[in-house]
Design an enzyme around this catalytic site. Structure first.
Site, PDB file in Angstrom:
ATOM      1  CG  HIS A  68      -1.668  -1.392   1.276  1.00 61.65           C
ATOM      2  ND1 HIS A  68      -2.666  -1.801   0.433  1.00 61.65           N
ATOM      3  CD2 HIS A  68      -1.408  -2.465   2.095  1.00 61.65           C
ATOM      4  CE1 HIS A  68      -3.026  -3.048   0.738  1.00 61.65           C
ATOM      5  NE2 HIS A  68      -2.274  -3.473   1.735  1.00 61.65           N
ATOM      6  CD  GLU A 105      -1.881  -3.767   4.980  1.00 61.37           C
ATOM      7  OE1 GLU A 105      -3.080  -3.500   4.819  1.00 61.37           O
ATOM      8  OE2 GLU A 105      -1.284  -4.663   4.353  1.00 61.37           O
ATOM      9  CG  HIS A 160       0.588  -6.801   2.262  1.00 60.13           C
ATOM     10  ND1 HIS A 160      -0.374  -5.967   1.718  1.00 60.13           N
ATOM     11  CD2 HIS A 160       1.515  -6.988   1.289  1.00 60.13           C
ATOM     12  CE1 HIS A 160      -0.044  -5.661   0.473  1.00 60.13           C
ATOM     13  NE2 HIS A 160       1.104  -6.282   0.180  1.00 60.13           N
ATOM     14  CD  GLU A 239      -1.840 -10.111   4.265  1.00 58.22           C
ATOM     15  OE1 GLU A 239      -1.708  -9.278   5.190  1.00 58.22           O
ATOM     16  OE2 GLU A 239      -2.454  -9.857   3.215  1.00 58.22           O
TER      17      GLU A 239
HETATM   18 ZN    ZN Z   1      -2.139  -5.298   2.680  1.00 62.60          ZN
END
Ligand code: ZN
Length: 275
Positions: A68, A105, A160, A239
């Site tokens: 992101h 995030e 992430h 993640e």
């Molecule tokens: Zn993400």
């Protein structure tokens, strides 16, 4: 998080596994300590010569993709633009998720990635990031993959953290590419090996559990992730945990824990690259 436009958030919410996470602090840690060698001074009084010391990641190229970007939420048109990821068309990027207290995030992935750069460069690697700040937009997922390809990375990792609204959901998982009858096929095996190395190092280094809601033993193979489908170098999407889980959120918001995360991820990359 609540400040983000609902339309944009929805994009992320659909991707339970491509949205978010957090880590900890520390900064100079993780470097191998070659100090002992320097103690082997000769009895003479001549100045000690520090010859070039071999480092464990000399000659290795690593691309780190901080998921992101901090200003994505202000540019929905740009980040919702559809791009071709071979198996489908998909949004250029998403906003990512955030903890309930608003730690994004994007800020988390940026912080952890920068910590990783320091550690890995200290170990001799050449490291490249896919973005240079946390106040911009994008790049799109296809470009993020291209950066790894163009660098001919020996390993690439997208960082992430997830954002499951079920606060009982916790733990980390790793998304790896599947064969799609495309260019990624030739690195599917290597990516899986990379994923397992990073999984083991992360669990050992952070103590965080495997995800209790995605994958098996924290491993999840997918063919709908653009950054993986378009990669021609070994790559995983990591993640870190669930930012909506209060216990994990507290860890991700702690700079010391983020350092622990960065160190664990660096160790996983090194293990993969050295074996
Ligand atoms: Zn993400």
């Amino acid at each position: 998080m609540r400040a983000l436009p609902a339309t944009v958030l929805a994009v992320c919410g659909l991707l339970a596994s491509a949205c978010g996470s957090a880590g900890s602090g520390g900064s100079a840690a993780g470097q191998a300590a070659p100090a002992a060698a320097r103690e082997q001074a000769s009895a003479s009084s001549s100045p000690m010569r520090k010859g070039p010391e071999a480092k464990p990641l000399d000659g290795k190229v690593i691309v780190i993709d901080p998921g992101h970007n901090g200003a994505n939420y202000r540019h929905p048109k740009e980040i919702n633009r559809q791009v071709n990821i071979l198996t489908q068309r998909k949004a250029c990027d998403t906003t990512g998720t955030a903890t309930n207290s608003g730690y994004s995030e994007a800020a988390y992935t940026w912080d952890v990635s920068k910590r990783m750069v320091k550690i890995l460069e200290g170990r001799g690697a050449t490291v490249k990031l896919t973005r240079d700040s946390n106040n911009g937009v994008g790049p799109c997922i296809d470009r993020r993959a291209a950066i790894g390809n163009e660098a001919k990375a020996d390993a690439a990792i997208s960082v992430h953290a997830d954002g499951s609204n079920n606060t009982g959901h916790r733990g980390f998982h790793i998304i790896m590419p599947k064969k799609i009858d495309g260019p990624v096929d030739k690195v599917v095996g290597a990516s899986s090996k990379l994923g397992i190395a990073v999984r083991d190092a992360y669990r050992k280094g952070t103590g965080l559990p495997y995800s209790n809601y995605i994958g098996k033993n924290a491993l999840n193979y997918r063919s709908d992730i653009g950054g993986l489908n378009l990669s021609t170098v070994p790559k995983i999407l990591f993640e870190s945990g669930n930012m909506r889980n209060p216990g994990e959120a507290a860890k991700f918001q702690d700079p010391k824990f983020r350092q622990k995360i960065a160190l664990a991820l660096a160790n996983g990359l090194q293990h993969y690259l050295n074996t």
